[in-house]
Design a protein around this motif. Structure first.
Motif, PDB file in Angstrom:
ATOM      1  N   LEU A 231      38.920  63.021  66.854  1.00  0.00           N
ATOM      2  CA  LEU A 231      39.964  62.197  66.847  1.00  0.00           C
ATOM      3  C   LEU A 231      39.200  60.527  66.151  1.00  0.00           C
ATOM      4  O   LEU A 231      39.576  59.444  66.096  1.00  0.00           O
ATOM      5  CB  LEU A 231      41.049  61.884  67.966  1.00  0.00           C
ATOM      6  N   ALA A 232      37.545  60.522  66.351  1.00  0.00           N
ATOM      7  CA  ALA A 232      36.973  59.454  66.051  1.00  0.00           C
ATOM      8  C   ALA A 232      37.316  58.925  65.071  1.00  0.00           C
ATOM      9  O   ALA A 232      37.549  59.405  63.863  1.00  0.00           O
ATOM     10  CB  ALA A 232      35.369  59.700  66.008  1.00  0.00           C
ATOM     11  N   PRO A 233      36.684  57.469  64.817  1.00  0.00           N
ATOM     12  CA  PRO A 233      36.930  56.466  63.245  1.00  0.00           C
ATOM     13  C   PRO A 233      36.404  58.137  61.874  1.00  0.00           C
ATOM     14  O   PRO A 233      36.579  58.295  60.910  1.00  0.00           O
ATOM     15  CB  PRO A 233      36.461  55.848  62.915  1.00  0.00           C
ATOM     16  N   HIS A 234      34.841  58.301  61.859  1.00  0.00           N
ATOM     17  CA  HIS A 234      34.099  59.528  61.600  1.00  0.00           C
ATOM     18  C   HIS A 234      33.358  60.475  61.753  1.00  0.00           C
ATOM     19  O   HIS A 234      33.042  60.189  63.111  1.00  0.00           O
ATOM     20  CB  HIS A 234      33.523  58.295  60.727  1.00  0.00           C
ATOM     21  N   ILE A 235      32.833  61.380  61.196  1.00  0.00           N
ATOM     22  CA  ILE A 235      32.415  62.880  61.535  1.00  0.00           C
ATOM     23  C   ILE A 235      30.741  61.800  62.572  1.00  0.00           C
ATOM     24  O   ILE A 235      30.941  62.917  63.440  1.00  0.00           O
ATOM     25  CB  ILE A 235      32.006  63.466  60.874  1.00  0.00           C
ATOM     26  N   GLU A 236      30.220  61.550  61.887  1.00  0.00           N
ATOM     27  CA  GLU A 236      28.901  60.714  62.539  1.00  0.00           C
ATOM     28  C   GLU A 236      29.496  59.861  63.692  1.00  0.00           C
ATOM     29  O   GLU A 236      29.142  60.430  64.833  1.00  0.00           O
ATOM     30  CB  GLU A 236      28.294  59.671  62.107  1.00  0.00           C
ATOM     31  N   GLU A 237      30.351  59.514  64.246  1.00  0.00           N
ATOM     32  CA  GLU A 237      30.446  59.006  65.384  1.00  0.00           C
ATOM     33  C   GLU A 237      31.632  60.087  66.355  1.00  0.00           C
ATOM     34  O   GLU A 237      31.500  59.790  67.792  1.00  0.00           O
ATOM     35  CB  GLU A 237      31.745  58.344  65.159  1.00  0.00           C
ATOM     36  N   ASP A 238      31.646  61.152  66.117  1.00  0.00           N
ATOM     37  CA  ASP A 238      32.646  62.389  66.908  1.00  0.00           C
ATOM     38  C   ASP A 238      31.749  62.959  67.321  1.00  0.00           C
ATOM     39  O   ASP A 238      31.356  62.977  69.152  1.00  0.00           O
ATOM     40  CB  ASP A 238      33.165  63.670  66.255  1.00  0.00           C
TER      41      ASP A 238
ATOM     42  N   ARG B  43      47.742  70.968  64.568  1.00  0.00           N
ATOM     43  CA  ARG B  43      45.927  71.291  64.308  1.00  0.00           C
ATOM     44  C   ARG B  43      45.517  70.310  62.651  1.00  0.00           C
ATOM     45  O   ARG B  43      45.250  69.089  63.269  1.00  0.00           O
ATOM     46  CB  ARG B  43      45.356  72.676  64.361  1.00  0.00           C
ATOM     47  N   LEU B  44      46.563  70.222  62.243  1.00  0.00           N
ATOM     48  CA  LEU B  44      46.501  69.391  61.160  1.00  0.00           C
ATOM     49  C   LEU B  44      46.705  68.269  61.295  1.00  0.00           C
ATOM     50  O   LEU B  44      46.122  67.283  60.642  1.00  0.00           O
ATOM     51  CB  LEU B  44      46.553  70.183  59.454  1.00  0.00           C
ATOM     52  N   SER B  45      47.976  68.333  62.049  1.00  0.00           N
ATOM     53  CA  SER B  45      48.421  66.937  62.555  1.00  0.00           C
ATOM     54  C   SER B  45      47.764  65.985  62.511  1.00  0.00           C
ATOM     55  O   SER B  45      47.791  64.424  62.812  1.00  0.00           O
ATOM     56  CB  SER B  45      49.930  66.424  62.360  1.00  0.00           C
ATOM     57  N   LEU B  46      46.929  66.539  63.988  1.00  0.00           N
ATOM     58  CA  LEU B  46      46.353  65.822  65.076  1.00  0.00           C
ATOM     59  C   LEU B  46      45.010  65.309  64.015  1.00  0.00           C
ATOM     60  O   LEU B  46      44.639  63.702  64.246  1.00  0.00           O
ATOM     61  CB  LEU B  46      45.133  66.992  65.792  1.00  0.00           C
ATOM     62  N   ARG B  47      44.236  65.940  63.696  1.00  0.00           N
ATOM     63  CA  ARG B  47      43.286  65.404  62.496  1.00  0.00           C
ATOM     64  C   ARG B  47      43.629  64.187  61.740  1.00  0.00           C
ATOM     65  O   ARG B  47      43.126  63.235  61.230  1.00  0.00           O
ATOM     66  CB  ARG B  47      42.206  66.579  61.730  1.00  0.00           C
ATOM     67  N   ARG B  48      44.785  64.738  60.693  1.00  0.00           N
ATOM     68  CA  ARG B  48      45.473  63.494  59.481  1.00  0.00           C
ATOM     69  C   ARG B  48      45.968  62.461  60.224  1.00  0.00           C
ATOM     70  O   ARG B  48      45.422  61.201  59.825  1.00  0.00           O
ATOM     71  CB  ARG B  48      46.789  64.559  59.205  1.00  0.00           C
ATOM     72  N   ASP B  49      46.840  62.004  61.835  1.00  0.00           N
ATOM     73  CA  ASP B  49      46.776  61.019  62.872  1.00  0.00           C
ATOM     74  C   ASP B  49      46.533  60.397  62.886  1.00  0.00           C
ATOM     75  O   ASP B  49      46.226  59.194  63.127  1.00  0.00           O
ATOM     76  CB  ASP B  49      48.484  61.839  63.311  1.00  0.00           C
ATOM     77  N   SER B  50      44.897  61.052  63.377  1.00  0.00           N
ATOM     78  CA  SER B  50      44.146  60.295  63.751  1.00  0.00           C
ATOM     79  C   SER B  50      43.466  59.357  62.457  1.00  0.00           C
ATOM     80  O   SER B  50      42.555  58.905  62.781  1.00  0.00           O
ATOM     81  CB  SER B  50      42.810  61.002  64.661  1.00  0.00           C
ATOM     82  N   TYR B  51      42.898  60.321  61.746  1.00  0.00           N
ATOM     83  CA  TYR B  51      42.335  59.671  60.474  1.00  0.00           C
ATOM     84  C   TYR B  51      43.186  58.539  60.245  1.00  0.00           C
ATOM     85  O   TYR B  51      42.605  57.592  60.036  1.00  0.00           O
ATOM     86  CB  TYR B  51      42.276  61.225  59.633  1.00  0.00           C
TER      87      TYR B  51
ATOM     88  N   GLY C 220      50.474  58.730  73.605  1.00  0.00           N
ATOM     89  CA  GLY C 220      50.696  60.830  73.225  1.00  0.00           C
ATOM     90  C   GLY C 220      48.993  61.686  74.031  1.00  0.00           C
ATOM     91  O   GLY C 220      48.809  60.545  75.269  1.00  0.00           O
ATOM     92  N   SER C 221      48.791  62.797  74.061  1.00  0.00           N
ATOM     93  CA  SER C 221      47.751  63.257  74.667  1.00  0.00           C
ATOM     94  C   SER C 221      46.354  63.922  73.772  1.00  0.00           C
ATOM     95  O   SER C 221      47.055  63.546  72.761  1.00  0.00           O
ATOM     96  CB  SER C 221      49.090  64.671  75.483  1.00  0.00           C
ATOM     97  N   TYR C 222      46.349  64.829  74.686  1.00  0.00           N
ATOM     98  CA  TYR C 222      44.529  64.529  73.409  1.00  0.00           C
ATOM     99  C   TYR C 222      44.987  65.595  72.314  1.00  0.00           C
ATOM    100  O   TYR C 222      43.863  66.442  71.686  1.00  0.00           O
ATOM    101  CB  TYR C 222      43.300  64.833  74.209  1.00  0.00           C
ATOM    102  N   VAL C 223      46.117  66.671  72.706  1.00  0.00           N
ATOM    103  CA  VAL C 223      46.292  67.247  71.515  1.00  0.00           C
ATOM    104  C   VAL C 223      48.043  67.438  71.123  1.00  0.00           C
ATOM    105  O   VAL C 223      48.350  68.889  69.762  1.00  0.00           O
ATOM    106  CB  VAL C 223      46.241  68.677  72.471  1.00  0.00           C
ATOM    107  N   GLU C 224      48.086  66.494  71.124  1.00  0.00           N
ATOM    108  CA  GLU C 224      49.408  66.141  70.445  1.00  0.00           C
ATOM    109  C   GLU C 224      49.880  64.887  70.671  1.00  0.00           C
ATOM    110  O   GLU C 224      49.905  64.033  71.081  1.00  0.00           O
ATOM    111  CB  GLU C 224      50.705  67.201  71.667  1.00  0.00           C
ATOM    112  N   LYS C 225      50.073  64.427  69.365  1.00  0.00           N
ATOM    113  CA  LYS C 225      50.170  62.932  68.496  1.00  0.00           C
ATOM    114  C   LYS C 225      49.344  62.175  69.789  1.00  0.00           C
ATOM    115  O   LYS C 225      49.760  60.955  70.268  1.00  0.00           O
ATOM    116  CB  LYS C 225      51.495  62.607  69.381  1.00  0.00           C
TER     117      LYS C 225
END
Lengths: 321, 273
Positions: free
Chosen positions: B43-50, A296-304, B104-109
């Motif tokens: 995964l959006a660029p920032h939390i406000e956008e999420d 979960r951390l890497s999901l967040r880290r990579d997307s960041y 990638g998928s929405y839960v992995e990479k």
């Protein structure tokens, strides 16, 4: 006026005035004078709460598209959106507290990625079935309401106000969870066994959610300081007992079995007696070694990392303007 | 010619079948794009956008639900079954809207493309708004009524994506390059959104919605305005590079998406969930 007066006072005098305000139940605001350890305690608590909301959306996100019906899909989409909104609201409160220290949101995110900033144990766990989505919404959110309600009267005004909004929305989430749970509990054999399995797997994590009873269990604890400053009003054990009072009868009434044969209410002591979860495991989980911590951390880290170009683009416009 | 409700519409066979065809297009377009939007959460660029994007996806899913409910009223079966149990070939969404957000998928990479998200959503929302404006005077009154309700939300979605589009088109060279690439990609498949499919003529003839030609012309005007403003023009006409979803042509991306969307429901469609 208070600000003007305190400027010429010594640290001890300022501290004394501050504690008088705390004792009198006054609210401290962002621009008021506060001792460093009060500020630090708030930053630690609120930034952890903020990233827990954000990281907490990830296990549920796994279930957003899979929610079985259109109605459930809409409900869970609304819920994860709320969680993100709570994260945002709390980040802003933490940012204001960090400003005098020359820190900002980027520091919070980097601390999260590096593992310095911890998030709630429950969000390190796997959520492999729809039953887990129900348990998270019902019992994890239920546990969160109990913890957060305690701080509705927190001495720090901006946190207390943020929590008022958050708790109001959490009540809807717990109802959404309860509705998923009831459908499964009243459903087919397969649905019931899915639900029981989820409860069994989540039970230790739910007990851990409130934190250890005393610091002997895990070492250092900030509970006493937070109580002294009226940031919180109850101990971890008080909260866990409240959770038992509220949920054990409900869990039993829908025919689920609590995976602790020893649990019972001790009339003399006036409290629930239960099997302790493995606190060594707890320590491992919250320091980032839980089953899903790294993923979960890497999901967040990579997307960041992947969207850095977007933030750079926005920042470049900010400079021009 | 107006049809007050499902019953009066059902008395006109041609109009009924055209209306169903149209509703499947509208519902499936929103269903798939809302799904792709929900994959972006966290995964959006920032939390406000999420927060903003998840609100938009939730609205869009809500619109899909309303269209599926209209189909249910027309005797197509329960909305949950229509949305969860059809095969990919039975879906009528444009292929552009089923496409993955990136690698990638929405839960992995996930390696998702924000420029593609911005352009796909903006161009789609222009098309959707133009359709809704036309649907306000649809001969099928329940649909006209629904269009009016949706427009009020759609207005904010458009503002949101227009803001992103302008910002990213006029910032760093990297952002500009990524946006231009995304525009070319979206353009090459946008014909699949604009077409009203094999039943297009019947849809217009029954007064359900104006013709594909009229709506496309309006869309070109709308998109040209923001493209001119930001100084870019993709070559040629909007294409259908990946095929025509309105005829049931689809990609592996849809098959995967539907497997995820219906995973739990399919375990036991007869059960209460």
């Amino acid at each position: 006026m208070v600000l003007e007066l305190t400027r010429d006072l010594s640290y001890e005098e300022k501290y004394e005035r501050f504690m008088e305000r705390i004792e009198a139940g006054e609210r401290i605001e962002a621009d008021d004078w506060m001792p460093d350890d009060y500020r630090e305690a708030l930053i630690r608590l609120i930034s952890m709460h903020a990233v827990s909301e954000i990281m907490g959306a990830l296990p549920e996100k796994e279930w957003t598209p899979k929610a079985p019906t259109l109605h459930r899909k809409l409900a869970i989409m609304a819920k994860v959106q709320d969680e993100m909104g709570h994260g945002q609201l709390l980040l802003r409160v933490a940012e204001d507290l960090m400003k005098p220290l020359g820190k900002n949101r980027e520091d919070i995110m980097q601390d999260l990625f590096s593992g310095r900033l911890k998030f709630h144990n429950v969000f390190h766990m796997k959520a492999p079935t729809w039953g887990d989505a129900g348990i998270i919404a019902w019992l994890v959110d239920g546990a969160a309401i109990i913890t957060q309600s305690m701080s509705l009267n927190s001495s720090y005004g901006p946190y207390a106000r943020a929590l008022q909004r958050i708790c109001a929305e959490e009540v809807f989430h717990a109802q959404h969870g309860e509705s998923i749970i009831l459908a499964l509990a009243e459903g087919t054999e397969e649905q019931r066994s899915m639900l029981q399995k989820s409860l069994t797997e989540w039970w230790p994590a739910l007990l851990m959610f409130f934190g250890p009873k005393s610091k002997e269990n895990v070492g250092k604890s900030h509970v006493n300081k937070n109580i002294k400053y009226k940031i919180r009003t109850k101990t971890n054990e008080d909260l866990r007992q409240e959770f038992f009072n509220k949920y054990i009868p409900r869990i039993k009434s829908i025919g689920l079995e609590i995976p602790d044969k020893t649990i019972h209410f001790d009339e003399e002591k006036g409290e629930w007696v239960y099997e302790q979860p493995d606190w060594n495991e707890f320590k491992k989980i919250v320091t980032g070694h839980g089953p899903m911590s790294e993923q979960r951390l890497s999901l967040r880290r990579d997307s960041y990392q992947n969207t850095r170009w977007v933030r750079d683009a926005l920042a470049s416009r900010g400079k021009e303007a | 010619m107006t049809f007050e409700n499902a019953e009066t519409l059902s008395q006109n066979k041609e109009a009924l079948s055209a209306c169903k065809a149209l509703l499947y297009q509208l519902a499936d377009d929103d269903f798939l794009l809302a799904y792709r939007g929900s994959e972006w959460l966290g995964l959006a660029p920032h939390i406000e956008e999420d927060v903003a994007f998840s609100s938009i996806s939730q609205d869009t899913m809500g619109h899909a639900v309303m269209f599926y409910q209209l189909l249910e009223e027309l005797g197509e079966g329960e909305a949950d079954r229509i949305s969860h149990l059809r095969t990919p070939a039975e879906f009528r969404n444009a292929i552009l809207l089923e496409m993955k957000n990136g690698e990638g998928s929405y839960v992995e990479k996930p390696d998702y493309d924000w420029a593609f998200a911005v352009v796909r959503n903006l161009f789609y929302d222009y098309a959707k708004m133009i359709r809704l404006q036309s649907l306000k005077s649809s001969s099928y009154e329940p649909l006209a009524h629904m269009a009016r309700r949706i427009i009020s939300e759609e207005y904010y979605h458009l503002m949101h994506w227009e803001m992103w589009f302008r910002q990213l088109m006029t910032s760093t060279p990297e952002a500009r390059e990524r946006m231009e690439q995304a525009i070319r990609r979206v353009w090459s498949d946008f014909g699949g959104v604009l077409t009203t499919g094999p039943e297009g003529k019947q849809i217009a003839a029954a007064g359900l919605m104006e013709s594909e030609e009229v709506l496309t012309e309006r869309w070109i005007q709308k998109v040209s305005a923001i493209l001119n403003e930001t100084g870019f023009q993709p070559e040629g006409e909007p294409g259908m590079k990946s095929g025509n979803g309105r005829t049931g042509e689809h990609t592996e991306d849809l098959t995967e998406a539907l497997a995820i969307l219906s995973e739990v429901y399919r375990k036991d469609p007869a059960a209460q969930w």
